[in-house]
Scaffold this motif. Structure first.
Motif, short mmCIF file in Angstrom:
data_model
loop_
_atom_site.label_atom_id
_atom_site.label_comp_id
_atom_site.label_asym_id
_atom_site.label_seq_id
_atom_site.Cartn_x
_atom_site.Cartn_y
_atom_site.Cartn_z
N PRO A 68 0.81 -1.22 0.00
CA PRO A 68 0.00 0.00 0.00
C PRO A 68 0.84 1.28 0.00
CG PRO A 68 -0.91 -1.60 1.54
CD PRO A 68 0.40 -2.16 1.07
N ALA A 69 2.11 1.17 0.41
CA ALA A 69 3.01 2.33 0.41
C ALA A 69 3.79 2.45 -0.90
CB ALA A 69 4.00 2.22 1.58
N GLY A 70 3.46 1.61 -1.88
CA GLY A 70 4.20 1.56 -3.13
C GLY A 70 5.19 0.42 -3.13
N PHE A 71 5.90 0.26 -4.22
CA PHE A 71 6.88 -0.83 -4.30
C PHE A 71 8.01 -0.61 -3.31
CE2 PHE A 71 4.92 -1.41 -8.50
CZ PHE A 71 4.80 -2.80 -8.53
N SER A 72 8.55 -1.71 -2.80
CA SER A 72 9.73 -1.61 -1.95
C SER A 72 10.85 -0.91 -2.71
CB SER A 72 10.17 -2.99 -1.47
OG SER A 72 10.39 -3.86 -2.56
N ALA A 73 11.80 -0.34 -1.97
CA ALA A 73 12.75 0.60 -2.56
C ALA A 73 13.74 -0.04 -3.52
CB ALA A 73 13.50 1.33 -1.45
N ASP A 74 14.01 -1.33 -3.38
CA ASP A 74 14.92 -2.03 -4.29
C ASP A 74 14.14 -2.82 -5.33
OD1 ASP A 74 17.61 -1.47 -3.81
OD2 ASP A 74 17.67 -2.78 -2.06
N ARG A 203 -0.12 4.66 19.09
CA ARG A 203 0.07 4.66 17.64
C ARG A 203 1.52 4.78 17.19
NH1 ARG A 203 -5.29 8.38 16.16
NH2 ARG A 203 -6.76 7.02 17.29
N SER A 204 2.45 4.87 18.09
CA SER A 204 3.86 5.02 17.73
C SER A 204 4.48 3.67 17.36
CB SER A 204 4.64 5.65 18.89
OG SER A 204 4.65 4.77 20.00
N PRO A 205 5.68 3.66 16.78
CA PRO A 205 6.27 2.40 16.32
C PRO A 205 6.41 1.32 17.37
CG PRO A 205 7.43 4.24 15.32
CD PRO A 205 6.47 4.83 16.31
N LYS A 206 6.60 1.69 18.64
CA LYS A 206 6.81 0.65 19.65
C LYS A 206 5.60 -0.27 19.80
CE LYS A 206 5.42 3.16 23.87
NZ LYS A 206 5.92 3.66 25.18
N TYR A 207 4.42 0.22 19.39
CA TYR A 207 3.23 -0.62 19.51
C TYR A 207 3.16 -1.68 18.43
CZ TYR A 207 1.99 2.61 23.15
OH TYR A 207 2.02 3.35 24.31
N HIS A 208 3.96 -1.51 17.39
CA HIS A 208 4.10 -2.60 16.42
C HIS A 208 4.63 -3.84 17.12
CE1 HIS A 208 5.20 -4.76 12.75
NE2 HIS A 208 6.40 -4.95 13.29
N PHE A 319 12.39 0.26 2.46
CA PHE A 319 11.50 1.34 2.02
C PHE A 319 12.19 2.67 2.26
CE2 PHE A 319 8.70 -2.21 2.83
CZ PHE A 319 7.82 -2.17 1.76
N THR A 320 11.75 3.68 1.52
CA THR A 320 12.35 5.01 1.66
C THR A 320 11.86 5.69 2.93
OG1 THR A 320 10.55 6.12 0.48
CG2 THR A 320 12.36 5.24 -0.86
N LYS A 321 12.55 6.76 3.29
CA LYS A 321 12.16 7.57 4.45
C LYS A 321 10.73 8.08 4.29
CE LYS A 321 13.53 11.85 6.83
NZ LYS A 321 14.55 12.95 6.85
N GLU A 322 10.40 8.46 3.07
CA GLU A 322 9.06 9.00 2.80
C GLU A 322 7.99 7.90 2.94
OE1 GLU A 322 12.09 11.59 1.47
OE2 GLU A 322 11.74 9.49 0.87
N GLN A 323 8.30 6.70 2.49
CA GLN A 323 7.35 5.60 2.63
C GLN A 323 7.13 5.24 4.09
OE1 GLN A 323 9.56 3.02 -0.14
NE2 GLN A 323 7.63 2.67 -1.24
N LYS A 324 8.20 5.19 4.86
CA LYS A 324 8.07 4.89 6.29
C LYS A 324 7.25 5.97 7.00
CE LYS A 324 10.61 1.07 6.91
NZ LYS A 324 10.13 -0.17 7.58
N ALA A 325 7.38 7.22 6.55
CA ALA A 325 6.69 8.34 7.20
C ALA A 325 5.18 8.28 7.02
CB ALA A 325 7.23 9.66 6.66
N LEU A 326 4.70 7.43 6.12
CA LEU A 326 3.25 7.29 5.95
C LEU A 326 2.58 6.79 7.22
CD1 LEU A 326 3.21 5.70 2.38
CD2 LEU A 326 2.61 8.06 2.98
N LYS A 328 3.48 7.78 10.33
CA LYS A 328 3.89 8.68 11.42
C LYS A 328 2.87 8.71 12.54
CE LYS A 328 6.45 12.02 13.22
NZ LYS A 328 7.81 11.80 13.74
N ASP A 329 1.60 8.66 12.19
CA ASP A 329 0.55 8.74 13.20
C ASP A 329 -0.23 7.43 13.35
OD1 ASP A 329 1.05 11.52 13.73
OD2 ASP A 329 0.07 11.96 11.81
N ASP A 330 0.27 6.38 12.72
CA ASP A 330 -0.42 5.09 12.78
C ASP A 330 0.57 3.98 12.45
OD1 ASP A 330 -2.01 2.85 12.54
OD2 ASP A 330 -3.45 3.74 11.16
N PHE A 331 1.08 3.30 13.47
CA PHE A 331 2.11 2.29 13.25
C PHE A 331 1.66 1.20 12.26
CE2 PHE A 331 -0.38 0.39 16.68
CZ PHE A 331 -0.40 -0.95 16.35
N ARG A 332 0.35 1.04 12.11
CA ARG A 332 -0.16 0.01 11.20
C ARG A 332 0.11 0.35 9.74
NH1 ARG A 332 -6.33 0.13 12.80
NH2 ARG A 332 -5.82 2.31 12.30
N LYS A 333 0.40 1.63 9.46
CA LYS A 333 0.62 2.07 8.09
C LYS A 333 2.10 2.19 7.73
CE LYS A 333 -3.80 4.53 7.76
NZ LYS A 333 -4.47 5.83 7.52
#
Length: 415
Positions: A68-74, A203-208, A319-326, A328-333
């Motif tokens: 859903p965030a686009g293709f992986s970076a490689d 919602r932060s990454p630690k909850y993943h 994934f790129t920094k921009e893809q990971k930032a999707l 930011k407010d929801d670790f599920r994304k």
């Protein structure tokens, strides 16, 4: 082309030898003392003071993966370049069909996507549903040389399988002589936990990591082993991260069941404290399963030493920094995945061999030979021997860094 590697300290999984290595047309032609080249255009490499290993085999990568965030970076070109730079000469990726798509059509599409790989690329095939034609499709895959079938016990809303379908897949694969590889997590429990935490404004990454505890990996491993017993099916459990999972795997192996375990560098070198870092750092370690505790790391190293864990892949999926930032407010994304294909061999050498956790021969086994044997590539790959592919890695003994990589077929993939 003729290549002569002189003064090689050859390290195989079952032997060591000091000799010259003569390669021609992508194969190892001769191994011995004081070898000579025939061609004036031959390339001569002096490996004095270096270790010479078989090329690395990474049995678990995800290049050009749609999310859903686009293709992986490689894609396959950039990912294979990174792999080759780090000394890996063979990767095994995945064929994941769309709902309703035949496995054969999905393989053709994935082959085309991998055409620009600069190293050898093979595939696991992923049944994501059960149709009346599925056993026939599995049988045809095996006949065509695709003998490993990856299934997911997580991600039930997309590619994951319920137990009844998983058992059908295992029975069909076993009947026709293949192997099932498994992503083991209790998917239904995880989805409930993820959504509950989000609703509680966590919602932060630690909850993943909190939403995917070690016990739910271990429970899935236990269940996978039980189903494989019913189906009499060989299984390969990917990215094992938890100490408790190893208990079930070791017990099954002790009973003679064919259960093979893989882990990854991230589970050997990182723990869940990484999720206390800033968002960008923590998001880079959003992967499934997540890194665990330090005690899990030590249990994994011990399991490598004892042979309970026999391969180390990467699950490479950056994934790129921009893809990971999707997320930011929801670790599920936050897209799942991190890099590793370039660093794997050096990291395991540094933290395994140089820290006296494993021997040189064990290092070769877990990074190359065992994967070659498990997935039908041995003796063509996974060893330095007469007749094997000239996939060779020359390494600095002090650091483990790759000083030279030779590839039997460096200009295109064989699938």
């Amino acid at each position: 082309m003729e290549i002569l590697i002189k003064n090689a300290n050859i390290i195989n999984a079952d032997s060591t030898n000091s000799a010259d290595i003569l390669c021609k047309n992508g194969k190892i032609l001769e191994i011995g003392k004081e070898l000579k080249v025939q061609s004036k255009k031959a390339k001569i490499i002096d490996a004095e003071g270096k270790y010479v290993f078989p090329g690395g085999i990474d049995p678990h990568v995800h290049m050009h993966l749609p999310t859903p965030a686009g293709f992986s970076a490689d894609d396959f070109e950039s990912g294979s370049k990174a792999a080759f730079k780090g000394g890996t000469t063979t990767i095994i990726d995945f064929v994941t069909p769309q709902k309703g798509q035949s496995l054969q059509d999905a393989i053709k599409e994935r082959q085309e996507e991998a055409r620009n790989s600069l190293i050898d690329c093979y595939f696991h095939v992923s049944p994501i549903e059960w149709r009346d034609s599925m056993e026939q499709e599995i049988a045809q895959c095996i006949k065509d040389g695709y003998k490993s079938f990856k299934v997911y016990m997580a991600y039930k809303d997309s590619i994951g399988l319920d137990d009844d379908v998983l058992l059908k897949v295992m029975k069909a694969v076993a009947k026709h002589g293949g192997m099932v590889t498994l992503h083991c997590e209790m998917g239904d429990k995880i989805e409930e936990a993820r959504n509950r935490l989000y609703a509680e404004n966590k919602r932060s990454p630690k909850y993943h990591a909190i939403s995917r505890p070690a016990k739910w990996e271990a429970q899935a491993v236990k269940r996978a082993i039980e189903l494989a017993t019913q189906a009499d099916c060989p299984i390969y459990i990917v990215h094992v991260s938890a100490k408790e999972s190893l208990v079930y795997i070791a017990a099954a192996q002790d009973k003679g069941q064919q259960v093979i375990a893989e882990t990854c560098p991230q589970y050997l070198l990182y723990d869940d404290s990484i999720y206390e870092e800033d968002f960008e750092t923590a998001a880079n370690f959003i992967m499934s399963p997540p890194p665990r505790k330090k005690e899990d790391q030590e249990a994994l190293w011990a399991a490598i030493k004892s042979g309970v864990v026999s391969t180390i892949g990467t699950d490479h999926c950056p994934f790129t920094k921009e893809q990971k930032a999707l997320g930011k407010d929801d670790f599920r994304k936050i897209p799942n995945g991190t890099r590793g294909v370039e660093q794997r061999l050096n990291l395991i050498y540094k933290h395994g061999v140089l820290e006296n956790r494993i021997t040189l021969q064990e290092y070769v086994a877990i990074t190359s030979t065992n994967a070659a044997k498990t997935f039908g590539l041995f003796p063509q790959k996974g060893q330095i021997a007469i007749g094997s592919d000239a996939d060779i890695r020359v390494v600095n003994p002090q650091s483990g860094s790759t000083t030279l990589t030779l590839k039997a077929n460096p200009l295109g993939t064989r699938i």
